[in-house]
Design a protein around this motif. Structure first.
Motif, PDB file in Angstrom:
ATOM      1  N   ALA A   1      12.601  12.805   8.545  1.00 33.51           N
ATOM      2  CA  ALA A   1      13.466  13.832   9.123  1.00 33.51           C
ATOM      3  C   ALA A   1      13.063  15.220   8.636  1.00 33.51           C
ATOM      4  O   ALA A   1      13.082  16.191   9.411  1.00 33.51           O
ATOM      5  N   TYR A   2      12.699  15.347   7.360  1.00 36.25           N
ATOM      6  CA  TYR A   2      12.347  16.666   6.823  1.00 36.25           C
ATOM      7  C   TYR A   2      11.076  17.196   7.484  1.00 36.25           C
ATOM      8  O   TYR A   2      11.013  18.363   7.897  1.00 36.25           O
ATOM      9  N   THR A   3      10.049  16.359   7.591  1.00 37.55           N
ATOM     10  CA  THR A   3       8.792  16.806   8.202  1.00 37.55           C
ATOM     11  C   THR A   3       9.010  17.215   9.647  1.00 37.55           C
ATOM     12  O   THR A   3       8.457  18.222  10.111  1.00 37.55           O
ATOM     13  N   PHE A   4       9.807  16.450  10.363  1.00 37.26           N
ATOM     14  CA  PHE A   4      10.065  16.777  11.766  1.00 37.26           C
ATOM     15  C   PHE A   4      10.757  18.138  11.887  1.00 37.26           C
ATOM     16  O   PHE A   4      10.424  18.943  12.756  1.00 37.26           O
ATOM     17  N   ALA A   5      11.724  18.390  11.004  1.00 40.02           N
ATOM     18  CA  ALA A   5      12.467  19.649  11.086  1.00 40.02           C
ATOM     19  C   ALA A   5      11.639  20.823  10.574  1.00 40.02           C
ATOM     20  O   ALA A   5      11.675  21.922  11.142  1.00 40.02           O
ATOM     21  N   ALA A   6      10.873  20.612   9.510  1.00 42.23           N
ATOM     22  CA  ALA A   6      10.142  21.715   8.883  1.00 42.23           C
ATOM     23  C   ALA A   6       8.904  22.123   9.673  1.00 42.23           C
ATOM     24  O   ALA A   6       8.474  23.278   9.595  1.00 42.23           O
TER      25      ALA A   6
ATOM     26  N   GLY B   1       8.744  19.584  14.820  1.00 43.35           N
ATOM     27  CA  GLY B   1       8.600  18.424  15.697  1.00 43.35           C
ATOM     28  C   GLY B   1       7.443  17.506  15.410  1.00 43.35           C
ATOM     29  O   GLY B   1       7.109  16.670  16.259  1.00 43.35           O
ATOM     30  N   LEU B   2       6.803  17.590  14.260  1.00 42.27           N
ATOM     31  CA  LEU B   2       5.710  16.666  13.947  1.00 42.27           C
ATOM     32  C   LEU B   2       6.293  15.346  13.463  1.00 42.27           C
ATOM     33  O   LEU B   2       7.161  15.311  12.593  1.00 42.27           O
ATOM     34  N   LEU B   3       5.797  14.247  14.014  1.00 41.42           N
ATOM     35  CA  LEU B   3       6.313  12.918  13.687  1.00 41.42           C
ATOM     36  C   LEU B   3       5.395  12.240  12.683  1.00 41.42           C
ATOM     37  O   LEU B   3       4.230  11.939  12.973  1.00 41.42           O
ATOM     38  N   LEU B   4       5.922  12.025  11.484  1.00 41.76           N
ATOM     39  CA  LEU B   4       5.205  11.267  10.461  1.00 41.76           C
ATOM     40  C   LEU B   4       6.108  10.130  10.002  1.00 41.76           C
ATOM     41  O   LEU B   4       7.306  10.334   9.784  1.00 41.76           O
ATOM     42  N   PRO B   5       5.552   8.930   9.824  1.00 45.57           N
ATOM     43  CA  PRO B   5       6.400   7.792   9.435  1.00 45.57           C
ATOM     44  C   PRO B   5       6.913   7.938   8.007  1.00 45.57           C
ATOM     45  O   PRO B   5       6.204   8.395   7.113  1.00 45.57           O
TER      46      PRO B   5
ATOM     47  N   VAL C   1      -8.424  12.335   9.650  1.00 43.11           N
ATOM     48  CA  VAL C   1      -7.581  11.452  10.460  1.00 43.11           C
ATOM     49  C   VAL C   1      -7.058  10.338   9.556  1.00 43.11           C
ATOM     50  O   VAL C   1      -7.835   9.556   8.999  1.00 43.11           O
ATOM     51  N   LYS C   2      -5.747  10.286   9.398  1.00 41.50           N
ATOM     52  CA  LYS C   2      -5.118   9.281   8.545  1.00 41.50           C
ATOM     53  C   LYS C   2      -4.252   8.350   9.383  1.00 41.50           C
ATOM     54  O   LYS C   2      -3.559   8.796  10.298  1.00 41.50           O
ATOM     55  N   THR C   3      -4.292   7.084   9.046  1.00 42.85           N
ATOM     56  CA  THR C   3      -3.420   6.122   9.705  1.00 42.85           C
ATOM     57  C   THR C   3      -2.042   6.140   9.033  1.00 42.85           C
ATOM     58  O   THR C   3      -1.877   6.678   7.935  1.00 42.85           O
ATOM     59  N   ASP C   4      -1.063   5.535   9.703  1.00 41.51           N
ATOM     60  CA  ASP C   4       0.273   5.453   9.117  1.00 41.51           C
ATOM     61  C   ASP C   4       0.255   4.661   7.804  1.00 41.51           C
ATOM     62  O   ASP C   4       0.963   4.995   6.844  1.00 41.51           O
ATOM     63  N   VAL C   5      -0.563   3.620   7.772  1.00 40.85           N
ATOM     64  CA  VAL C   5      -0.643   2.796   6.566  1.00 40.85           C
ATOM     65  C   VAL C   5      -1.239   3.598   5.411  1.00 40.85           C
ATOM     66  O   VAL C   5      -0.766   3.528   4.259  1.00 40.85           O
ATOM     67  N   CYS C   6      -2.261   4.402   5.696  1.00 43.06           N
ATOM     68  CA  CYS C   6      -2.875   5.214   4.637  1.00 43.06           C
ATOM     69  C   CYS C   6      -1.891   6.239   4.096  1.00 43.06           C
ATOM     70  O   CYS C   6      -1.850   6.495   2.877  1.00 43.06           O
TER      71      CYS C   6
ATOM     72  N   LEU D   1      17.517   7.262   1.534  1.00 43.52           N
ATOM     73  CA  LEU D   1      18.707   8.058   1.261  1.00 43.52           C
ATOM     74  C   LEU D   1      19.863   7.583   2.129  1.00 43.52           C
ATOM     75  O   LEU D   1      19.722   7.478   3.353  1.00 43.52           O
ATOM     76  N   LYS D   2      20.981   7.275   1.492  1.00 42.68           N
ATOM     77  CA  LYS D   2      22.193   6.923   2.215  1.00 42.68           C
ATOM     78  C   LYS D   2      23.091   8.148   2.248  1.00 42.68           C
ATOM     79  O   LYS D   2      23.581   8.617   1.212  1.00 42.68           O
ATOM     80  N   TYR D   3      23.307   8.681   3.461  1.00 42.22           N
ATOM     81  CA  TYR D   3      24.108   9.894   3.619  1.00 42.22           C
ATOM     82  C   TYR D   3      25.053   9.699   4.800  1.00 42.22           C
ATOM     83  O   TYR D   3      24.618   9.499   5.938  1.00 42.22           O
ATOM     84  N   LYS D   4      26.346   9.702   4.513  1.00 37.73           N
ATOM     85  CA  LYS D   4      27.386   9.508   5.525  1.00 37.73           C
ATOM     86  C   LYS D   4      27.158   8.212   6.298  1.00 37.73           C
ATOM     87  O   LYS D   4      27.159   8.190   7.543  1.00 37.73           O
ATOM     88  N   GLU D   5      26.914   7.137   5.543  1.00 35.85           N
ATOM     89  CA  GLU D   5      26.726   5.792   6.099  1.00 35.85           C
ATOM     90  C   GLU D   5      25.512   5.691   7.016  1.00 35.85           C
ATOM     91  O   GLU D   5      25.424   4.789   7.839  1.00 35.85           O
ATOM     92  N   LYS D   6      24.557   6.613   6.881  1.00 35.41           N
ATOM     93  CA  LYS D   6      23.310   6.553   7.637  1.00 35.41           C
ATOM     94  C   LYS D   6      22.155   6.610   6.645  1.00 35.41           C
ATOM     95  O   LYS D   6      22.301   7.091   5.523  1.00 35.41           O
ATOM     96  N   TYR D   7      20.991   6.136   7.074  1.00 34.21           N
ATOM     97  CA  TYR D   7      19.880   5.921   6.157  1.00 34.21           C
ATOM     98  C   TYR D   7      18.650   6.704   6.645  1.00 34.21           C
ATOM     99  O   TYR D   7      18.301   6.658   7.834  1.00 34.21           O
ATOM    100  N   TYR D   8      18.010   7.392   5.707  1.00 39.11           N
ATOM    101  CA  TYR D   8      16.884   8.271   6.033  1.00 39.11           C
ATOM    102  C   TYR D   8      15.708   7.936   5.127  1.00 39.11           C
ATOM    103  O   TYR D   8      15.877   7.678   3.923  1.00 39.11           O
ATOM    104  N   THR D   9      14.503   7.951   5.715  1.00 37.18           N
ATOM    105  CA  THR D   9      13.271   7.755   4.946  1.00 37.18           C
ATOM    106  C   THR D   9      12.412   9.009   5.048  1.00 37.18           C
ATOM    107  O   THR D   9      12.554   9.808   5.979  1.00 37.18           O
ATOM    108  N   PHE D  10      11.464   9.139   4.099  1.00 42.16           N
ATOM    109  CA  PHE D  10      10.643  10.345   4.017  1.00 42.16           C
ATOM    110  C   PHE D  10       9.213   9.951   3.707  1.00 42.16           C
ATOM    111  O   PHE D  10       8.954   8.907   3.103  1.00 42.16           O
TER     112      PHE D  10
END
Length: 622
Positions: free
Chosen positions: A421-426, A429-433, A375-380, A441-450
């Motif tokens: 976004a990659y984890t959710f799609a791959a 539907g799993l949500l990881l911060p 069990v891992k926290t978001d901070v970990c 990543l700046k792509y088409k004036e939008k910003y994505y984190t991984f």
């Protein structure tokens, strides 16, 4: 189908679904039904075509599908949608809520205000009745006591008479309606300030609660309760995430667990976490405001004590502004009390939407599935990949942002509410911060984190592919549209609260700056003729003006005060005080010359004989 006809059809469908649900004992709001109708239509598995007109069979199928989803009480997805609809309909940001609250108060006082401003009292009894209405208005507007409490009414009457005696009602009645309303508000603030000062001195304050003390107890207690619930929700999120990660590598566990149900439960608790963070943020802001206002209140009361001391009379210009400031601060404290109460009530009412967790995922089953899982926290998770940063040289056509080279880095609107976004799609539907330290990543004036460097590289290879997967997943699980903030991609399902804050969603990063240098062109002082005019029409206008002035006559008028007077000034040197000293004091007297001329008037002869007689006395005779 014309828009008006389409709206009529949708309203009839919503009404029919509401009646069907009521027949089964479920009373559902029209807002929730409308949301569910759009969700069912968006789901591609239901086979609705958005480009063609709905047939009767389509309407019946739509009603049936909506009924099935609305009556399915064993579905965490429905609880999430209900939670989202309830929060959206009941939450308002602080500024808009207080504006609406003040507008409601003004409307409630409208009848009392009109009775005072439209009054045309003349007789003594009518004036006394008007004065009593003003006292009631002051009490109702200030909210400090009840108009039926005798002690409170007496205190307000005494305070009002000290600044607005009944004898001044005649002058008050001659004012315009707006001036009357303005004076009533000002009188309320002054009287409120007087009562607060008397309360602080221990000489009054009937019906006035100690708001600073109440808020200093209520706000920390509410924050502590929300913090506890937030930590509990996060703990549940971490456990669900660990089980889903374990099930992804164990086919037998995946068949037994029904991961889709667990993911819906994860979405439910994640949405609950988001709402708690919003409520907690507003309460923290309120706590900061209360702290500041309490200090200002104490400072104003101390200033009043220093101004008044033991004086029997103090100029109103010194104390009235302080009374008004006291009243304004106290009104703000009252507003904070209401805001804390509303937020606490909202927090209480969204808790019932978490009932599915204990029912479908009891503690014993959770512990069994957690055996062998980490069990891992978001901070970990963020700390694990803190040093793994994207190498910008690997990407020529994509732009990556980092905290040390980007201003407004912390204020960027990250897509999918900051989830990877990659984890959710791959992982379906799993949500990881996401971890911004890896790179945004700046792509088409939008910003994505991984959540990892590998996820960032995989997404960057084909961003559109993963964005489409997220969009299709959101069509099947409609609660993701609000949870992941996909309202721009699904404009028909924009929540009202997000629609109002749409302008706040665009904060651009600053990665470059423009700089310039300038050399003076004119080193010598400028010789600009200000009176020069190049415009021919302007010259003509001035010439016509001068020609007209030649035909004008200058008139002047004197009054009694200006008659035989003019402005004049002169400069003089004041006389100097000088003195001399001699050995002795002496004086001399010189005879005054006296000469008499006779014969100047002429006589009988033609020739005038002038006789000059010197009558000056000798020096020795003086």
């Amino acid at each position: 189908m014309p828009p008006t006809q389409a709206e009529s059809v949708i309203r009839s469908i919503i009404r029919e679904i509401g009646q069907e649900c009521a027949a089964y004992g479920e009373f559902v709001s029209e807002t929730l039904i409308a949301f569910m109708v759009k969700a069912v239509v968006l789901d591609p598995s239901n086979g609705f075509n958005m480009d063609r007109t709905l047939m009767k069979s389509d309407v019946q199928n739509l009603v049936k599908l909506c009924m099935t989803r609305l009556l399915d009480t064993k579905n965490p997805s429905l609880d999430t949608i209900k939670m989202q609809v309830y929060f959206d309909m009941n939450y308002t940001n602080r500024v808009e809520f207080l504006e609406e609250h003040h507008r409601v108060l003004e409307s409630r006082l409208g009848s009392v205000t009109r009775e005072i401003t439209d009054n045309r009292a003349c007789a003594k009894e009518e004036l006394e009745s008007l004065y009593r209405k003003i006292i009631s208005y002051v009490l109702l507007r200030s909210g400090l006591g009840s108009p039926t409490d005798i002690k409170t009414v007496r205190e307000v009457t005494a305070a009002l008479q000290s600044v607005f005696p009944q004898a001044e009602l005649g002058t008050f009645l001659t004012l315009s309606k707006k001036d009357k309303e303005r004076q009533l508000k000002e009188l309320t603030m002054i009287v409120t300030g007087i009562r607060l000062f008397n309360r602080d001195c221990g000489k009054g304050g009937e019906g006035i609660d100690d708001l600073p003390a109440v808020l200093h107890v209520a706000i920390p207690a509410t924050m502590q309760h929300i913090d506890y619930q937030l930590e509990t929700a996060r703990s549940q999120v971490y456990r669900y995430t660990a089980i889903l990660e374990k099930a992804a590598n164990d086919p037998h566990m995946r068949a037994e667990l029904q991961p889709y149900m667990l993911k819906e439960a994860l979405y439910n608790i994640r949405q609950y976490e988001v709402f708690l963070q919003i409520i907690l943020s507003d309460i923290i802001t309120g706590a900061q405001e209360v702290e500041m206002m309490t200090k200002q209140l104490g400072a104003h009361l101390e200033q009043l004590k220093m101004t008044i001391k033991s004086k029997t009379a103090v100029p109103t210009s010194q104390v009235f502004p302080i009374f008004i400031a006291l009243s304004t601060l106290w009104t703000s404290l009252q507003d904070e009390t209401i805001v804390v109460g509303v937020l606490s009530n909202l927090f209480t009412h969204i808790q019932p939407f978490l009932g599915a967790h204990e029912l479908y995922f009891p503690e014993r089953a959770m512990q069994r599935h957690l055996n062998g899982a980490t069990v891992k926290t978001d901070v970990c998770r963020m700390k694990e990949h803190m040093e793994d940063r994207v190498n910008v040289a690997d990407f020529r056509k994509l732009e990556w942002l980092f905290p040390e080279t980007t201003a407004n880095f912390d204020k960027l609107l990250i897509q999918y509410r900051g989830f990877c976004a990659y984890t959710f799609a791959a992982t379906d539907g799993l949500l990881l911060p996401g971890n911004p330290a890896i790179g945004i990543l700046k792509y088409k004036e939008k910003y994505y984190t991984f959540n990892s460097k590998d996820a960032a590289y995989s997404f960057a290879e084909n961003p559109e592919h993963y964005i489409d997967i997220v969009r299709e997943k959101a069509k099947k699980n409609t609660e993701l549209i609000q949870l992941l903030e996909l309202h721009q991609q699904f404009e028909t399902l924009i929540p009202y609260s997000q629609m109002r804050d749409a302008d706040k969603h665009y904060i651009k990063p600053i990665t470059k700056c423009e700089s310039s240098t300038q050399t003076d062109t004119h080193i010598l002082p400028p010789t600009i003729v200000r009176s020069y005019e190049w415009n021919e029409w302007e010259l003509r206008r001035k010439a016509i003006k001068l020609a007209n002035l030649r035909q004008k006559v200058t008139h002047s008028v004197q009054t009694d005060l200006s008659h035989l007077r003019r402005e004049n000034c002169s400069q003089v040197y004041p006389p100097k005080d000088t003195s001399t000293q001699s050995m002795r004091e002496d004086s001399t007297g010189v005879p005054r010359p006296q000469i008499y001329l006779a014969g100047l008037r002429g006589g009988k002869s033609e020739i005038t004989d002038e006789v000059k007689v010197n009558l000056t006395r000798a020096v020795d005779e003086t």
